[in-house]
Design a protein around this motif. Structure first.
Motif, PDB file in Angstrom:
ATOM      1  N   UNK A 182       0.839  -1.196   0.000  1.00  0.00           N
ATOM      2  CA  UNK A 182       0.000   0.000   0.000  1.00  0.00           C
ATOM      3  C   UNK A 182       0.873   1.245   0.000  1.00  0.00           C
ATOM      4  N   UNK A 183       0.415   2.263  -0.703  1.00  0.00           N
ATOM      5  CA  UNK A 183       1.138   3.525  -0.729  1.00  0.00           C
ATOM      6  C   UNK A 183       0.566   4.475   0.311  1.00  0.00           C
ATOM      7  N   UNK A 184       1.335   5.494   0.653  1.00  0.00           N
ATOM      8  CA  UNK A 184       0.851   6.511   1.577  1.00  0.00           C
ATOM      9  C   UNK A 184      -0.357   7.243   0.987  1.00  0.00           C
ATOM     10  N   UNK A 185      -0.360   7.432  -0.324  1.00  0.00           N
ATOM     11  CA  UNK A 185      -1.493   8.097  -0.972  1.00  0.00           C
ATOM     12  C   UNK A 185      -2.777   7.301  -0.757  1.00  0.00           C
ATOM     13  N   UNK A 186      -2.699   5.986  -0.860  1.00  0.00           N
ATOM     14  CA  UNK A 186      -3.884   5.148  -0.637  1.00  0.00           C
ATOM     15  C   UNK A 186      -4.311   5.205   0.835  1.00  0.00           C
ATOM     16  N   UNK A 187      -3.341   5.237   1.730  1.00  0.00           N
ATOM     17  CA  UNK A 187      -3.663   5.250   3.156  1.00  0.00           C
ATOM     18  C   UNK A 187      -4.318   6.555   3.580  1.00  0.00           C
ATOM     19  N   UNK A 188      -4.003   7.637   2.895  1.00  0.00           N
ATOM     20  CA  UNK A 188      -4.577   8.928   3.259  1.00  0.00           C
ATOM     21  C   UNK A 188      -6.090   8.969   3.062  1.00  0.00           C
ATOM     22  N   UNK A 189      -6.635   7.966   2.377  1.00  0.00           N
ATOM     23  CA  UNK A 189      -8.078   7.912   2.156  1.00  0.00           C
ATOM     24  C   UNK A 189      -8.819   7.192   3.288  1.00  0.00           C
ATOM     25  N   UNK A 190      -8.068   6.697   4.280  1.00  0.00           N
ATOM     26  CA  UNK A 190      -8.666   5.916   5.358  1.00  0.00           C
ATOM     27  C   UNK A 190      -8.372   6.578   6.705  1.00  0.00           C
TER      28      UNK A 190
END
Length: 309
Positions: A182-190
């Motif tokens: 997982x990327x940090x960009x994807x994690x920022x959505x959670x």
């Protein structure tokens, strides 16, 4: 201000040892009149006689003089050890501090390595958070530290032991659970569960900020196990550099761990020390022992990946 110097104590001990002014003067490389005058000034300062002076007989210590000479010799011995730490009879001590979340993985192996090679060194240790660890190094109450490279200035040397990536922690039913990375960009959505520790959360938020991301924080956990429990119970997506074996939180819930793929998120584990340590010092020797022993555990760290907390 102290009136008596180490040289004065040396004079008293020399006379006590040799029993005559002439022999003592030769031993400490002063003239006999100078030594006699110095003894008189010492006794005047102390307010009592150290030696019994009898014509035709060796100088004899008074009871007060005997106690003073014993304590003076102990002081001289201590001063010699301070000047030369490798001298025989010196008691060598070493204090090692370890960041609290690294301690369960690295502290015991570190102590074992030190005691195997330096059995005569008294090793004390402490596991603590970033701020007390940095304070211990800065004030000189600690010689070495096993930690992440956070919060230390250029006054300390760093030996990199490993470089590890954080993991995302979620329950098995979470949509991210089956991902391989997982990327940090994807994690920022959670919604996220982060550590409450100051330098830890600053570090993590800084990773998002460098990419122009603004993460949503659901919880800030005081401990690693609370962070894991909150993540396992669906309170948010946990981010942790620590990955204790077993994949189960303290309350018995299953956790899935997915690595964060951003290269910038990797963090070095270091052995920190004061610069300019004397090569004969226990700290210098311990640094070399730990650098080799803990670097050899890279595979263990990779499997256990640790939490900045």
């Amino acid at each position: 201000m102290l009136y008596l110097t180490l040289r004065h104590y040396e004079y008293v001990c020399a006379v006590a040892r040799h029993g005559s002014l002439s022999a003592a003067a030769d031993a400490v490389h002063v003239s006999q009149p100078a030594l006699s005058a110095a003894l008189s000034r010492i006794e005047e300062r102390l307010g009592h006689a150290l030696f019994l002076r009898r014509r035709g007989a060796a100088l004899a210590l008074t009871p007060q003089g005997r106690r003073f000479a014993e304590q003076a010799q102990a002081l001289l011995d201590q001063a010699a050890r301070l000047e030369n730490p490798s001298s025989a009879g010196a008691v060598h001590k070493l204090t090692l501090v370890c960041f609290s979340d690294l301690a369960p993985f690295l502290l015991a192996p570190a102590l074992k390595a030190l005691r195997a090679v330096l059995p005569d060194v008294e090793v004390s240790h402490r596991a603590c958070g970033f701020e007390p660890l940095i304070s211990a190094l800065s004030t000189g109450t600690a010689d070495l530290a096993i930690t992440y490279d956070l919060g230390l200035d250029a006054a300390f040397s760093r030996a990199e032991l490993d470089r590890i990536a954080p993991h995302v922690l979620v329950p098995p039913e979470h949509p991210l659970a089956q991902r391989r990375g997982l990327s940090l960009a994807e994690l920022s959505q959670h919604p996220l569960v982060l550590s409450q520790e100051g330098l830890s959360v600053q570090h993590m938020l800084g990773l998002f900020k460098t990419q122009g991301l603004v993460p949503r924080i659901a919880h800030r956990a005081e401990t690693l196990e609370l962070l894991r429990s909150l993540a396992a119970n669906g309170e948010g997506v946990g981010i942790s550099y620590s990955l204790p074996p077993g994949g189960i939180s303290y309350d018995g819930k299953t956790l899935c761990a997915v690595p964060v793929t951003d290269a910038a998120a990797q963090e070095p584990v270091i052995l920190a020390a004061h610069t300019g340590m004397p090569e004969e010092s226990p700290a210098f020797k311990a640094h070399e022992i730990l650098r080799k022993a803990l670097s050899a555990r890279r595979s263990d760290l990779a499997q256990a990946d640790h939490h900045i907390d």
